[in-house]
Design a protein around this motif. Structure first.
Motif, mmCIF file in Angstrom:
data_model
loop_
_atom_site.group_PDB
_atom_site.id
_atom_site.type_symbol
_atom_site.label_atom_id
_atom_site.label_comp_id
_atom_site.label_asym_id
_atom_site.label_seq_id
_atom_site.Cartn_x
_atom_site.Cartn_y
_atom_site.Cartn_z
ATOM 1 N N ALA A 86 0.847 -1.086 -0.002
ATOM 2 C CA ALA A 86 -0.046 -0.003 0.210
ATOM 3 C C ALA A 86 0.702 1.159 0.061
ATOM 4 O O ALA A 86 1.841 1.333 0.717
ATOM 5 C CB ALA A 86 -0.852 -0.070 0.978
ATOM 6 N N LEU A 87 0.463 2.260 -0.829
ATOM 7 C CA LEU A 87 1.264 3.454 -0.951
ATOM 8 C C LEU A 87 0.383 4.604 -0.637
ATOM 9 O O LEU A 87 -0.898 4.486 -0.865
ATOM 10 C CB LEU A 87 1.604 3.719 -2.210
ATOM 11 C CG LEU A 87 2.917 2.643 -2.851
ATOM 12 C CD1 LEU A 87 3.099 2.925 -4.076
ATOM 13 C CD2 LEU A 87 4.046 2.785 -2.059
ATOM 14 N N PRO A 88 0.774 5.604 -0.033
ATOM 15 C CA PRO A 88 -0.035 6.927 0.342
ATOM 16 C C PRO A 88 -0.154 7.334 -1.393
ATOM 17 O O PRO A 88 0.342 7.189 -2.309
ATOM 18 C CB PRO A 88 0.939 7.932 0.891
ATOM 19 C CG PRO A 88 2.352 7.317 0.677
ATOM 20 C CD PRO A 88 2.243 5.755 0.413
ATOM 21 N N SER A 89 -1.417 8.029 -1.454
ATOM 22 C CA SER A 89 -1.977 8.541 -2.761
ATOM 23 C C SER A 89 -0.849 9.551 -3.316
ATOM 24 O O SER A 89 -0.802 9.779 -4.663
ATOM 25 C CB SER A 89 -3.132 9.021 -2.814
ATOM 26 O OG SER A 89 -3.883 9.344 -1.424
ATOM 27 N N ALA A 149 2.004 9.100 -3.701
ATOM 28 C CA ALA A 149 2.711 8.262 -4.818
ATOM 29 C C ALA A 149 2.224 8.149 -6.131
ATOM 30 O O ALA A 149 2.914 7.578 -7.237
ATOM 31 C CB ALA A 149 3.225 6.966 -4.079
ATOM 32 N N PHE A 205 -0.347 6.228 -7.255
ATOM 33 C CA PHE A 205 -1.006 5.002 -7.345
ATOM 34 C C PHE A 205 -1.188 4.456 -5.717
ATOM 35 O O PHE A 205 -0.254 4.680 -5.050
ATOM 36 C CB PHE A 205 -0.554 3.871 -8.120
ATOM 37 C CG PHE A 205 -0.532 4.091 -9.678
ATOM 38 C CD1 PHE A 205 -1.705 3.887 -10.417
ATOM 39 C CD2 PHE A 205 0.420 5.204 -10.258
ATOM 40 C CE1 PHE A 205 -1.781 4.283 -11.603
ATOM 41 C CE2 PHE A 205 0.301 5.420 -11.789
ATOM 42 C CZ PHE A 205 -0.992 4.952 -12.263
ATOM 43 N N VAL A 228 1.880 -0.738 -5.043
ATOM 44 C CA VAL A 228 2.817 -1.225 -6.139
ATOM 45 C C VAL A 228 3.001 -2.781 -5.660
ATOM 46 O O VAL A 228 2.887 -3.165 -4.622
ATOM 47 C CB VAL A 228 4.087 -0.353 -5.766
ATOM 48 C CG1 VAL A 228 4.705 -0.495 -4.433
ATOM 49 C CG2 VAL A 228 5.150 -0.898 -6.890
ATOM 50 N N THR A 262 -0.364 -3.175 6.727
ATOM 51 C CA THR A 262 -1.681 -3.179 7.300
ATOM 52 C C THR A 262 -2.157 -4.594 6.818
ATOM 53 O O THR A 262 -2.496 -4.880 5.427
ATOM 54 C CB THR A 262 -2.487 -2.019 6.438
ATOM 55 O OG1 THR A 262 -1.680 -0.917 6.599
ATOM 56 C CG2 THR A 262 -3.744 -1.684 7.476
#
Lengths: 485, 1127
Positions: free
Chosen positions: B856-859, B861, B863, B866, B914
């Motif tokens: 999970a990436l913060p937006s 980034a 998207f 990844v 998470t």
């Protein structure tokens, strides 16, 4: 002998099967896509990336939260421009309308955060790759770099105004981006100004088609004038009055290209004689004119019927218009329908909401009317009251109104703010942003919010939208805006 | 060299290069099951013969002796080809004397064993059967040089058979089956063995040639099994493999061969998506290893990989998906004809699968198709016809109960006749005839499906060439009203041939199947359970669909049969072609290549006719209403696998080497389009007739795969076996930095029953083996191109400035690499009382790590995620057990039983980042997090739940209050099969059992009282007045929305209950018409049979089918009758 025979055979076998392993698992890009390496090595594909960004923005429905066009709807719900139909069950619309945004995984309010950063990513990626690219025609590379810088600045302009301190991402590297903290509003403005100045120097002075070489009668790609116009707005927000005036003047003095259009043609495409447009987006959904028209124009059935979002102009806004303001009357920029004894007024800047017929209206992102108001305000702030009044009167005259009666600096500034309210209504969040930058938001929303159905009490922190809860979880350096916890 | 037999006056024709010839096995069969040991100058036989011959050929003389004595002659025809005619007249002399007379001067000798006389070349004059090099050193005293030949049960020479002196030297037979051993001590024991044949032992008594005939092993221990790149037997295997034979598949009236494996294979759990022909089938071997990606086993058909999922389609028909990670519908094995299958091997542990490397982390299923056998040509014709029904009904409300519910709901909500809602409650307001009752289960899913399967094949061949040609027609209609059916036609052929020098073997096989599956685009089962019992008639008197218009002219319901005007049609062509070529360079050294090609092409359409709409809509939309969607997808793959194998005996040990390479490529292409505004229903198949056409997404992807693999097998005295394999794999799904990865495994087995300690003394134990293996396998079942930085075309209805855009498709991760599963398995195999009781127990311990998931990436980034390898870890442990017993075995009656049981445990050991909403560390992947149900609040009559503090709430938080973990995976499962044969009757039946928990149907499809929606009778137990303690909340009409209350209830632990079942999966009863009756019709065999599938289910499940869940069409009970005739 046997052993030697076998081992020779084995060797031959191994050398055959083992020789070209790497090659055997190499694939080229699928035919439905282009690889990053090749995109920025040919003019057409490099141009297509920025075109893709404009297409994507333009394809977005105005009712689809988080997209640029939807600013016209949702920030107007947050401010005092729109009323949401009482029967609406759209949780997102209700939350924006009631200024009751919250965090949490399913919390509402951070849609523009994700939306605009997805645009920023494309710009960052383009800027990085264009800078490294060697295979492009220099003039095209220059224009594209200018467009990407302009678009990045445009996105950050909204991000900083909607969320306050934001993460300042200038790379497409996710490892860097995933750890970004928030930068001060000031720092973000400096980045916007830097990008726009550079963009202004790179961008073309003529509007072109998608080859970037042939002039076009439409104004569908950012130019030097777009950069100047946005820079003028940015300086205005940044309270750098002199520069705001200077940049607005760059556009306003170019009378061969720009001029105010009559009310009924302000939102037509440039090729139909609309010289007011500085940058427009071409509608891309098959046969349709603008998404704005689709979202706002109410059918005779009234609000809440199929396909109707259920938002219409608020009494606050309607009552702000002076008598005889042609923007308000004669179905120029506002139209209405009556259902069951109630009359609903709705924005009618864009008038065509059918899927058949020619596409004549383009979504206007930057236009000359705003530049007059920017320069008027910048001049008023610098004490040039007559200059300010003259710019203001240009806009008033177009609306069929007489010259302003304001004479003092403060009256003039109030008059200009009022003019912005009635000139720029439901245009990409101008009113919501004006309320905040001029510090009038608490005063006005204190009165407006309780009048909204379910609105409750306005709280000052609500002027900033909340950062997404999942982003705060994914990025340890990111913090929430105060008030949302 | 030819061997012929005269017993029936039969003599083989002569060939110049005569390698193996068909040997006619006559009455000797029984005898030849034992070692044939030849002794020079057989003595002690007192029978006498009388011969009178004048110029008779030698073989005629032999025939005469056979006739008089009942003895049999075995000889090489070439030997007697040039003998002089015999002239002789003797009376009552011994056979030995007679033969000495007859063979005198011909350079021939004879040997006798039991009742067989072998004619061989005489010692003095002959050259040996093997080209003997000049003898450099002769045998010492007490030693002999021996030569011989090994043949199989058909009389063909057996090349590369192992001939070993016990505790001494050994060799392999050459391509003619001949061998030679020098300086062998007299009295030593020769052990002759060949995989899949019964091993034989011969005592060396002299110098004369030794002929050995090996017979096919008919016990399950020594039958040859197909494994990855080779063959083995259960006796010698170091792996955890289960074999299912084609005959067990043939016994079942199914349309997908995978369904035939249910309940038969320990460690294999199969979940059908529904009972529709061509429906999805989920297959899990030893549990779910991957959290986010493919968990499909590797499928190999005749050595060629077969697609594990259908291509992603745009139009999701009713068939249901086979897997979560890919959205393709149905299952690719629906396009493989079950009748073509000879055997299925399920490979489970690392030892069996590591040589498949990356592709086999989830196990492998090897399918071998039918092949021709040498012998008389045989034509088989098989026809069966049957009928299918939904086997189980749900108890739903009848009219009285239903109307009572709706009226009570209206009363509860205080709705009276004047309510503005009232005009819309057609079920109670008089628009519908409330006295009309329809049993919707009977009407919509109560039909009988027709099952027809006609299959014919011709097979045969000689020692050089064998062939098999088969064809099948299969038709299955659905149980829905209307004309829906699945029709398949297929052909399959196989050709084996051998070069004249016996060195080159070529095997070609191919199959082609055409499937046309036509179904309503929506499974009607959901409607059958939810339509109000007083809903209107389906048809008007004029035969048109009834929409029961209200006074304003609006339709009052969606006629379920309008689905028949939204037809889903899937047409598939499947072509499989492959070739195996092998060349024997030296005895034991073979160069091979597997070549394979497969195309799976599917065209799907959904056609919506005007009648799918109610009359007002038909008027409003006009021709715009008619629309059709089309999707075209093709998966095309090929593979080439050159291999080199070398088997050599070293004293008592056998060493096997394999080295090979795989080059594989798979191209997937698909696109879709849809059209609207057709003028006529008849034109819906023609996109050109559409007024408007829009293009859907298209996919084009290429998967390339390359590997180098090797295996060493070391076998000491068939007692200690070590198997090492390794593979280096490259996959195009990963970036250049991590494209290659190595996998390896080690397996070992100890056949302790071969130890002297266990021999004899413990005769109760006839076979004992302990085996274990450790190894790594990988998983690359992710979408293609995820490591690549790609820009997708951004297409809009009107192109921006007349050009299409390009946008980044995502954030690439060039470092993506393999998911890895480490497998430890241990097994014990025990045979008791001459293997009449055979027990196999396996313990498995698999851990999968480096999971391919989304980080999970913060937006910020750009998207939200990844693709990345995360250090999450999943563990699958399990105990698998199978027992097969031969309960009775006599000439006329036999009874076998097979029982298997699997106790799997799946556990998420670790996760990074998470946790997804439905995962809990320490729990299986297959769980549902549920609210804790607290019944109905006696005060308000609404459902209540315990929150995470244990307090009662009616509005639990989805994030925080789902405190209950419901494991919906199987707790244990297995099957028990009995096979009985009495004279001409055969009876097989299989019970399948599963212990599990599943989503039930006690809350229906909406809250109780929802307008115009029927409920199960469980709902009758509802709250009516304050103080009631009931399980169902108050009836409630549409005025007060109880949707979230209902949704919370089905998401609570009360929504899940026991879904265990015992199912009589399959019954097969056949009667074989006795041979003497058949002679009149010139048939080799005639069988009449009955088959039944899903005949009986014992379950306490509160829903339609514990196996497929609550809302899909249950698995049908199918009963067929048929006959099979052979010529």
């Amino acid at each position: 002998m046997k052993i030697r025979y076998i081992s020779t055979l084995l060797l031959i076998f191994l050398s055959i099967v083992g020789s070209s392993c790497k090659k055997l698992v190499q694939v080229s890009a699928p035919t439905t896509a282009v690889t990053g390496n090749s995109v920025y090595n040919s003019d057409a594909t490099a141009i297509a990336v920025l075109t893709g960004l404009y297409s994507k923005i333009s394809a977005s429905s105005t009712t689809s939260i988080g997209t640029l066009p939807s600013l016209s709807l949702f920030t107007s719900l947050s401010s005092d421009e729109l009323t949401l139909w009482g029967g609406s069950t759209n949780r997102t619309a209700i939350a924006y309308y009631q200024n009751a945004l919250g965090s949490g995984v399913s919390g509402i309010g951070s849609e523009y955060w994700a939306g605009f950063y997805s645009y920023v990513f494309v710009c960052n990626d383009a800027i990085q790759n264009l800078n490294n690219s060697t295979g492009l025609t220099p003039s095209i590379k220059k224009q594209l770099l200018g467009e990407a810088l302009f678009m990045r600045a445009f996105c950050y302009f909204y991000l900083v105004n909607l969320f306050g301190d934001v993460a300042l991402s200038t790379t497409s590297d996710y490892k860097t981006n995933a750890l970004l903290g928030r930068s001060s509003v000031d720092k973000v403005y400096q980045q916007i100004i830097e990008d726009l100045k550079q963009g202004e120097s790179l961008l073309s002075i003529t509007y072109t088609d998608a080859t970037l070489q042939t002039p076009s009668s439409e104004r569908l790609r950012p130019t030097k004038w777009s950069a100047a116009a946005l820079l003028a707005r940015t300086y205005l927000y940044y309270r750098d009055w002199a520069n705001a005036e200077a940049q607005a003047s760059i556009v306003l003095t170019n009378t061969s290209l720009f001029g105010l259009s009559p009310l009924e043609t302000t939102f037509l495409k440039a090729s139909l004689g609309n010289n007011e447009a500085i940058w427009q987006l071409q509608p891309v959904n098959n046969g349709w004119n603008t998404e704005d028209a689709k979202a706002f124009i109410m059918t005779s059935a009234g609000p809440g019927q199929a396909f109707d979002f259920g938002a219409y102009l608020s009494d606050t806004l309607l009552n702000s218009f002076e008598e005889n303001d042609q923007r308000r009357f004669n179905r120029n920029w506002i139209d209405s329908i009556s259902v069951g004894g109630t009359t609903y007024f709705f924005p009618y800047k864009y008038k065509i909401n059918t899927s058949d017929g020619p596409v004549n209206e383009y979504l206007t992102i930057l236009r000359l009317g705003e530049q007059y108001l920017i320069r008027a305000e910048a001049r008023a702030q610098q004490g040039n009251l007559s200059g300010a009044a003259s710019d203001l009167n240009m806009v008033r005259a177009r609306a069929g109104l007489g010259s302003t009666s304001a004479t003092s600096q403060s009256d003039l500034l109030s008059a200009i703010l009022h003019e912005r309210q009635v000139e720029m209504f439901t245009e990409l969040g101008q009113r919501w942003l004006d309320l905040k930058r001029t510090g009038t938001v608490d005063n006005i929303m204190d009165k407006v919010t309780p009048q909204k159905s379910g609105g409750g009490q306005w709280k000052s922190y609500q002027q900033l939208y909340p950062v997404s809860f999942s982003d705060i979880q994914a990025d340890q350096n990111l913090s929430q805006n105060p008030g949302y916890n | 060299m030819e061997i012929s037999n005269l017993g029936k006056g039969f003599c083989c024709h002569v060939q110049k290069h005569p390698p193996i010839q068909l040997l006619r096995v006559m009455k000797l069969t029984a005898l030849l099951l034992t070692v044939v040991c030849l002794q020079a100058g057989a003595t002690g036989y007192s029978q006498t013969v009388s011969l009178k011959a004048k110029g008779l050929p030698l073989n005629a003389v032999f025939a005469s002796i056979e006739k008089q004595t009942g003895l049999s002659f075995f000889f090489n025809y070439a030997l007697i080809k040039n003998t002089k005619p015999v002239t002789l007249d003797v009376q009552d002399i011994s056979i030995d004397d007679a033969l000495n007379l007859i063979l005198k001067g011909e350079g021939l000798d004879f040997y006798r064993t039991g009742k067989t006389i072998f004619i061989v070349k005489g010692q003095a004059t002959s050259s040996s059967p093997v080209a003997v090099n000049s003898l450099t050193d002769g045998p010492d005293a007490g030693e002999v040089n021996i030569k011989g030949r090994v043949i199989n049960h058909l009389g063909e020479s057996l090349p590369s058979a192992s001939v070993a002196v016990r505790n001494g030297k050994s060799t392999l037979t050459n391509e003619k089956g001949e061998f030679e051993l020098r300086k062998v001590p007299v009295g030593s024991i020769l052990v002759i063995s060949y995989l899949g044949y019964q091993k034989k032992q011969v005592e060396v008594e002299g110098t004369s040639p030794i002929f050995v005939q090996l017979n096919l092993a008919e016990n399950q221990l020594d039958e040859a099994h197909v494994i990855a790149y080779g063959q083995t037997t259960q006796r010698l295997s170091t792996s955890n493999i289960t074999l299912v034979k084609g005959k067990d598949i043939d016994m079942q009236p199914i349309n997908n061969p995978l369904l035939a494996l249910e309940g038969r294979v320990p460690g294999l759990f199969i979940t059908p998506a529904n009972g529709l022909p061509g429906g999805g089938v989920q297959v899990r071997i030893q549990g779910q290893n991957s959290i986010g990606n493919g968990n499909e086993p590797l499928y190999i058909v005749d050595g060629v990989p077969y697609p594990m999922h259908t291509l992603t389609t745009t139009y999701l028909g009713p068939l249901g998906s086979s897997n979560a990670a890919f959205s393709g519908v149905g299952n690719p094995f629906s396009f493989l004809n079950p009748a073509d299958i000879e055997s299925v091997e399920v490979l489970k542990d690392a030892d069996a699968t590591a040589i498949y490397g990356s592709r086999a982390a989830n196990g492998a299923i090897l399918i071998t198709t039918k092949k021709g056998k040498a012998g008389k040509s045989k034509a088989t014709f098989n026809a069966q016809q049957g009928w299918g029904k939904v086997p189980r009904r749900l108890s739903l409300m009848n009219n009285f109960q239903y109307l009572e519910m709706q009226h009570e709901a209206l009363r509860n909500d205080g709705i009276d006749m004047s309510s503005p809602y009232y005009p819309y409650f057609y079920d109670v307001n008089g628009v519908w005839d409330t006295t009309r009752y329809t049993d919707w289960q009977k009407t919509l899913i109560g039909g009988t499906s027709q099952y027809t399967n006609i299959n014919g094949s011709v097979a045969g061949g000689n020692a050089i060439t064998q062939y098999f040609i088969g064809g099948t027609y299969h038709r299955e209609s659905s149980i829905f009203p209307g004309d829906n059916h699945d029709i398949k036609g297929s052909v399959h052929f196989n050709l084996n041939t051998l070069s004249s020098d016996q060195k080159l073997r070529v095997q070609l096989s191919g199959s082609y199947l055409v499937d046309n599956n036509k179904l309503p685009s929506l499974d009607l089962t959901g409607s059958a359970l939810s339509l109000a019992p007083d809903a209107p008639a389906l048809y008007n008197s004029d035969g048109s669909l009834n929409w029961q218009l209200d006074p304003t002219g609006a339709a009052t319901w969606v006629n379920p049969l309008s689905q028949l005007y939204r037809i889903y049609n899937s047409r598939t062509n499947n072509l499989i072609g492959n070739g195996n070529i092998s060349y024997s360079i030296l005895p034991g050294l073979d160069l091979k290549a597997n070549l394979g090609y497969n195309t799976l092409r599917t065209n799907e359409t959904i056609k919506v006719s005007l009648q799918a709409f109610d009359p007002p809509s038909q008027l409003a939309y006009g021709t715009k209403a008619r629309s059709a969607s089309y999707s075209y997808s093709t998966i095309e793959s090929w593979i080439a696998e050159p291999q080199l194998t070398y088997n050599l005996p070293v004293k008592n040990n056998k060493l096997g080497f394999l080295i090979g390479s795989t080059i594989q490529q798979s191209n997937s292409n698909g696109f879709s389009l849809s059209g609207g505004g057709f003028n006529s229903d008849a034109l819906l198949d023609d996109i050109h007739s559409a007024a408007t056409v829009s293009l859907g997404p298209s996919t084009h992807s290429i998967y390339k795969y390359n590997a180098l693999f090797g295996r060493i097998n070391f076998n000491h005295s068939d007692k200690y076996i070590l198997n090492l394999s390794a593979r280096r794999d490259g996959s195009s799904r990963f970036g250049p930095s991590s494209q290659f990865h190595s996998f390896y495994s080690a397996g070992a087995a100890w056949l302790f029953s071969e130890e002297e300690l266990f021999k004899g003394k413990h005769s109760f134990l006839s076979f004992g083996k302990i085996r274990g293996s450790y190894g790594t396998t990988g998983n690359d079942q992710i979408q293609e191109y995820q490591y690549m930085n790609l820009y997708d075309t951004y297409n809009t209805g009107t192109p921006y400035q007349q050009t299409t855009g390009l946008l980044p498709s995502g954030i690439p991760n060039p470092h993506l690499q393999w998911e890895e599963t480490k497998k430890i398995q241990a097994g014990v195999e025990l045979g008791f009382v001459e293997n009449k009781i055979f027990l196999v127990v396996n313990y498995t311990h698999n851990q999968s790590s480096n999971q391919l998931l989304s980080l999970a990436l913060p937006s910020i980034a750009g998207f939200s995620s990844v693709p990345a390898n995360l250090p999450a870890k999943v563990q699958n442990t399990g105990i698998e057990m199978s027992i097969s017993t031969i309960n009775v075995k006599t000439q006329s009656f036999s009874w076998n039983t097979n029982f298997n049981l699997t106790i799997p445990r799946n556990k998420l050991l670790a996760y990074y980042g998470t946790l997804p909403l439905n995962l809990v560390i320490g729990q299986p992947l297959n769980i549902v997090k549920a609210f804790r149900f607290a019944g109905v609040d006696p005060g308000t009559g609404l459902y209540q739940f315990y929150d995470n503090h244990g307090d009662l709430t009616q509005n639990p938080s989805f994030l925080n209050d789902r405190s209950q973990v419901v494991n919906v995976g199987p707790r244990f499962y297995g099957g028990i099969q009995n096979s009985l044969r009495y004279k001409w009757f055969q009876l097989d039946f299989l019970f399948q059992f599963v212990k599990q928990t599943g989503a039930n149907y006690i809350f229906g499809q909406a809250y109780p009282g929802f307008p115009m929606l029927n409920q199960p009778t469980y709902v009758l137990n509802r709250w009516q007045k304050p103080g009631d303690v009931k399980s169902i909340e108050r009836y409630n009409s549409a005025l007060v929305d109880l949707t979230s209350s209902y949704a919370n209830a089905i998401a609570s632990d009360a929504g899940y209950s026991d879904a265990s079942f015992i199912r009589l999966k399959n019954v097969f009863l056949s009667f074989e018409v006795p041979q003497k009756v058949l002679r009149n019709i010139h048939s080799q065999g005639l069988k009449i049979f009955l088959q039944g599938q899903n005949l009986l289910t014992i379950t306490s499940f509160k829903g339609l089918d514990p196996e497929t869940g609550s809302l899909g069409l249950p698995l049908l009970r199918v009963i067929t009758a048929g006959l099979q005739i052979e010529f």
